[in-house]
Enzyme design. Structure first.
Site, PDB file in Angstrom:
ATOM      1  N   GLU A  92      -9.468  -5.539  -3.152  1.00 15.58           N
ATOM      2  CA  GLU A  92      -8.820  -4.366  -2.546  1.00 15.58           C
ATOM      3  C   GLU A  92      -9.828  -3.388  -1.927  1.00 15.58           C
ATOM      4  O   GLU A  92      -9.626  -2.880  -0.824  1.00 15.58           O
ATOM      5  CB  GLU A  92      -7.988  -3.615  -3.600  1.00 15.58           C
ATOM      6  CG  GLU A  92      -6.865  -4.397  -4.243  1.00 15.58           C
ATOM      7  CD  GLU A  92      -5.584  -4.392  -3.415  1.00 15.58           C
ATOM      8  OE1 GLU A  92      -5.607  -3.899  -2.281  1.00 15.58           O
ATOM      9  OE2 GLU A  92      -4.560  -4.891  -3.933  1.00 15.58           O
ATOM     10  N   SER A 117       0.839  -1.195   0.000  1.00 17.06           N
ATOM     11  CA  SER A 117       0.000   0.000   0.000  1.00 17.06           C
ATOM     12  C   SER A 117       0.882   1.256   0.000  1.00 17.06           C
ATOM     13  O   SER A 117       1.660   1.453  -0.932  1.00 17.06           O
ATOM     14  CB  SER A 117      -0.966  -0.037   1.185  1.00 17.06           C
ATOM     15  OG  SER A 117      -1.993   0.923   1.034  1.00 17.06           O
ATOM     16  N   HIS A 123      -7.753  -5.793   0.890  1.00 12.49           N
ATOM     17  CA  HIS A 123      -6.497  -5.039   0.893  1.00 12.49           C
ATOM     18  C   HIS A 123      -5.621  -5.480   2.066  1.00 12.49           C
ATOM     19  O   HIS A 123      -6.052  -5.473   3.219  1.00 12.49           O
ATOM     20  CB  HIS A 123      -6.829  -3.547   1.016  1.00 12.49           C
ATOM     21  CG  HIS A 123      -5.674  -2.621   0.898  1.00 12.49           C
ATOM     22  ND1 HIS A 123      -4.970  -2.434  -0.267  1.00 12.49           N
ATOM     23  CD2 HIS A 123      -5.103  -1.784   1.810  1.00 12.49           C
ATOM     24  CE1 HIS A 123      -4.026  -1.533  -0.085  1.00 12.49           C
ATOM     25  NE2 HIS A 123      -4.065  -1.127   1.173  1.00 12.49           N
TER      26      HIS A 123
END
Length: 548
Positions: A335, A217, A429
Site C-alpha cells: 500500500e 481507498s 495501493h
C-alpha cells in the site's frame, strides 16, 4: 402542455428506437424508467448509459446543500457521454494514478450504468471511486463496467462532490440547515445516488433488493460512512471495501482526536481564501475556491454531526450499530510503496530506531519490534503504516461484521509482475482494481504495465468471478477455484499472489497490536490513531480505561 410533452417524449423514443436502431456499437437501447426515457449505447452484449443526472446541479444557493433529486426527463435523455467530473485539483505529473478528466464542473452529479443486454433482476454493484475525497471520477477507464456486466452484474458508477465543495462545514451553513448541521455533502450525494438506484435500476435489469456498494481507498472510507449513516440504511445489502482506512473523523463543534472542530476549519478556510463569510464563499468560482482551500491546507473528511454521522465510526462499529450486511474487505501488501508520503521516517541506525520505539511504546515495544524489526529499517517504515491504516481496518471490518452474524470475507493482495517489481511497487495501493474489474488494458498512462499473459488474465478472471459471486449471493465462490472461507471463526483469508491461495491468521499479532494502540489513544482522546505510529508516535498510554 404536459400531455403534449408526454406525446413528444413517446414519439422521440420511437424515433430513436427505429431510425437509430443501429450504430457503431450496435442497437440503441432505450428504456423507460421512473426517471424518464433514457437512450444508451451498446458494447457487444452490454448496454451502457453514461452521464445520467441523479440530482440537480449543486450550484449557486444550492452549493453546500443536500442534493435535490432530478425531475423526470420530459424528452429522451441521450446517455451517450460521461458527465463532467466534479471540480478537483490536477494530479501530480508522473504519478502512476494520474489520469485527469477532460472536463470538470460543479454541475457533476451524474452516474453511469453498464447492464447485461437481457438482464432481469441482476445483482447491482454501485462503485464509489477513490481519490482522498479530493479527486477521481466515475468515468475513468479503470472503472469501465463492461467486463463485470458481461459476467452478469449491473454496474453503476457515480460522481459525488469533492474537496471543499463536498465536505466543508461552517457555522453559517449549520445555521441555515433545518437540522443545524453542515458538511457531509459528498456523502449525501452518495446516498441520493443510492436512492436513485432504488427507484430506477429495475428498468435497467437490476434488482433493487440486491445492491452491493463497493469502493477503494476513499471510496472504501465512503463505504464505512454509508454503513454508519442512518439515512443509507436499507439502500444496499452487501459491501466491498478495498483498502479502507478507519481513522478519526472531525466532529462538528468539538476538537477531538487530533482534529479541529469541523466548523472552526470552515471559518478558517473562509478567512484564508479571502471570502470571510458564507456569502463570500458562495460567490467564489468553484475551481478558484477549490485551489485556494487546498493551498490553505484544507483536507476533506466526513463530519460527525450527530445527524448524518452520529458518532465516530469506530464507536458505531463497537456498538454494533452499523449496517448489518455481508462484507468483503482487504488490503494490499505494498500500500505505502506508491504513497511514500505516508512512509515513516527512517532512523539513521537500528539502535536509534529501537530506542525510539521503546520510548514511545513501553510495554508494547517488544511486539512492535517483532512485527517491524530493525533488521530492515526501510521495510519497517513501509509495513507499519500499511498495517496501522489498511491491514488493521480490513481485519476489523470483517471481525465486526462477523460479530453481527454476517458473512465476512478477508483478502490480501500480494501480487507482483515485472513492471511493478522494477519500480519496487509489489502490491501497490489500488493495484487490485484492474484485476477485479477485468480492465488490465485500461490502466492510467504511468501505471506499471500489466503483462499480456495467460497468468495475469487468469488472476483477473478469478478475482472478477469472486467479486461477482459475492455481489450475487453474498459468498465469493468460483467453480474450479479454491474455496474462500469466511473470516470467522478461524481468521481465514484469501491471498492473491499470482494465484488465489486460502490461508489463515494473516500476520499474527498485527491486528491485536494496532487495536490496542488505537484503544489506548482513543481513550486519551487527544491523538489521531493510525497516523501517529512508530517513530512518529507520541508516548502510547499504558493499559487501562478498558484497554489491554
Amino acid at each position: 402542455m404536459k400531455r403534449m410533452n408526454s406525446i413528444l417524449a413517446a414519439l422521440t423514443a420511437v424515433l430513436l428506437a427505429t431510425s437509430c436502431a443501429t450504430q457503431a456499437g450496435g442497437a440503441v437501447p432505450v428504456i423507460s424508467a421512473p426517471a424518464g426515457m433514457i437512450a444508451g449505447t451498446t458494447t457487444g452484449d452490454v448496454a451502457v448509459y453514461k452521464g445520467i443526472p441523479y440530482a440537480e446541479a449543486p450550484v449557486g444557493e444550492h452549493r453546500w446543500k443536500p442534493p435535490v433529486p432530478t425531475a423526470p426527463f420530459e424528452t429522451v435523455f441521450a446517455a451517450s457521454d460521461f458527465g463532467p467530473a466534479c471540480i478537483q485539483p490536477r494530479p501530480r505529473e508522473g504519478s502512476i494514478y494520474a489520469n485527469p478528466p477532460e472536463t470538470v464542473s460543479e454541475d457533476c452529479l451524474t452516474l453511469n450504468i453498464w447492464a447485461p443486454a437481457e438482464a432481469t433482476s441482476a445483482p447491482v454493484m454501485v462503485w464509489i471511486h477513490g481519490g482522498s475525497l479530493t479527486a477521481g471520477y466515475s468515468g475513468e477507464p479503470l472503472y469501465d463496467g463492461t467486463a463485470l456486466a458481461e459476467a452478469g452484474v449491473v454496474l453503476v458508477s457515480i460522481n459525488y462532490r469533492l474537496g471543499v465543495l463536498g465536505y466543508l462545514a461552517h457555522p453559517e451553513l449549520s445555521g441555515e440547515s433545518p437540522d443545524g448541521v453542515s458538511g457531509n455533502y459528498g456523502l449525501l450525494d452518495q446516498i441520493e445516488a443510492l436512492r436513485w438506484v432504488q427507484r430506477n435500476i429495475a428498468a435497467f435489469g437490476g434488482d433493487p433488493a440486491n445492491v452491493t456498494v463497493a469502493g477503494e481507498s476513499a471510496g472504501a472510507l465512503s463505504i464505512m460512512y454509508l454503513m454508519a449513516a442512518p439515512d443509507a440504511r436499507g439502500l444496499f445489502h452487501k459491501a466491498i471495501a478495498q483498502s479502507a482506512y478507519l481513522i478519526p473523523t472531525p466532529e462538528l463543534k468539538t476538537a477531538r482526536y487530533g482534529h479541529f472542530a469541523a466548523e472552526d476549519v470552515g471559518s478558517y478556510i473562509a478567512q484564508a481564501t479571502g471570502a470571510n463569510d458564507l456569502a463570500g464563499l458562495r460567490a467564489l468560482d468553484g475551481e478558484t475556491l477549490t485551489a485556494a482551500a487546498a493551498a490553505a491546507g484544507y483536507a476533506p473528511w466526513g463530519t460527525v454531526d450527530g445527524r448524518i454521522l452520529k458518532r465516530q465510526l469506530v464507536d458505531t462499529f463497537d456498538a454494533g450499530e452499523q449496517a448489518g450486511v455481508p462484507i468483503l474487505a482487504g488490503f494490499n501488501s505494498g500500500e505505502i510503496r506508491s504513497m511514500r508520503f505516508l512512509m515513516l521516517p527512517v532512523p539513521e541506525s537500528g539502535e536509534a530506531y529501537e530506542e525510539a520505539i521503546r520510548e514511545r511504546y513501553g510495554d508494547l515495544a517488544d511486539e512492535y519490534l517483532r512485527l517491524y524489526p530493525s533488521s530492515d529499517l526501510v521495510e519497517a517504515a513501509l509495513a507499519a503504516p500499511r498495517d496501522a491504516l489498511y491491514g488493521w481496518t480490513a481485519t476489523r471490518l470483517v471481525r465486526d461484521q462477523a460479530a453481527l452474524g454476517e458473512a465476512a470475507y478477508l483478502y490480501h493482495f500480494d501480487h507482483d509482475y515485472p513492471a511493478a517489481s522494477t519500480l519496487d511497487l509489489k502490491g501497490f495501493h489500488a493495484a487490485e482494481i484492474p484485476y477485479a474489474f477485468g480492465n488490465l488494458r485500461k490502466t492510467p498512462r504511468f501505471w506499471p504495465e500489466i503483462p499480456e499473459t495467460a497468468e495475469e488474465q487468469a488472476l483477473s478472471d478469478v478475482m472478477l468471478g469472486y467479486w461477482v459471486s459475492f455481489a450475487r449471493d453474498g459468498r465469493p465462490a468460483v467453480t474450479g477455484t479454491p474455496e474462500w472461507r469466511p473470516f470467522a471463526p478461524g481468521k481465514a483469508y484469501m491471498s492473491f499472489a499470482g494465484t488465489p491461495r486460502p490461508a489463515s491468521d494473516l500476520d499474527p499479532g498485527m491486528f491485536d497490536l494496532h487495536e490496542t494502540v488505537m484503544c489506548r489513544q482513543r481513550a486519551e482522546g487527544l491523538q489521531l490513531w493510525s497516523w501517529n505510529i512508530g517513530v512518529k508516535a507520541p508516548v502510547i498510554p499504558p493499559a487501562g480505561n478498558d484497554c489491554p
